[in-house]
Motif scaffolding. Sequence first.
Motif: not given
Length: 307
Positions: A13-16, A62-67, A72-84
């Motif tokens: 779990h993160t803030k976003h 592809k999953f980042t863009r789908k998230i 309805e959240i920024g791709t940079s937030v989704a990408r960073r979450t998946l990387q971490d």
Amino acid sequence: MLDTSNPNSYEYHTKHLQVNILGGLKTNKMESLRVTLSVQKPESYNILRHSLDLYNDNQVEKFTRKIAERLEIGTSVARRTLQDLTKELENYRFLLVEKETIASQPFFKELSATETKTAETFLKAKNLLKRTNDLIGKFGVIGEETNRQTMYLIFTSRKTNNPLHCISLGSSGTGKTHLQSKVSELIPEEDKVEITVLSANAFYYFNRTELQHKLILIEDLDGAESVLYPLRELQSKKRITKTVVHKDAKGDTKTIHLTVEGPVSVAGCTTQESIYEDNSNRSFLLYIDESEEQDKKIMDYQRLISA
């Protein structure tokens, strides 16, 4: 932080975003990191579930863009979450592999100085065999003084280079299995392998030295007929070998040899001596006491317990 308290649903779990890893992790394929994810925004009922390989960049993108689109959240937030998350899962999987490696290592009990001294004192005192036999009786074997002592000595011979073997013979219900199981309880768990049903091929897939100096217990020889041949080879030649065809990572077919090393000590029970003649001529034959005197000893013991 990755919460792995529930082995079937890790939480990250993160803030976003709140991510759950459903079904845990597999440790058999280190070259991929395939997971099933459940992703949602905090306090939201809009959940996105998806299976993917976190080591596959195209799938992750592809999953980042789908998230981003679905939640309805920024791709940079989704990408960073998946990387971490990938980094956390990667580190945790290394810990799991290390634990599995440690758990698969053979266990050897180390005696304390007090235990060693007590054992040496017991072994050096007079009438060792008689005192040992009496203790076996107190442990739960009534009568069968000769058989129980002989069986215990055969079981302890597993530590030698030429172990002994035995087969318990007698009518149905006379206590063959009880005698074997009670005496085998005096042997450390890590030193014995109990067989009810096992295929002949399975015997060749033990680790090379996994059976060395082990006691192999067969409750009923009728139920383990398929493994009697490899067992006889282990008794006589102290090793068994099987040649199989195997495909390597490149798909090339190769011939490999599966070898399992002995020596082993083998014990089994049966009502049919003649059927297992090949096994009998490698073993001590222990005939169960079916006399009235033995029955009386057992009934006297039962009356004493109930009284």
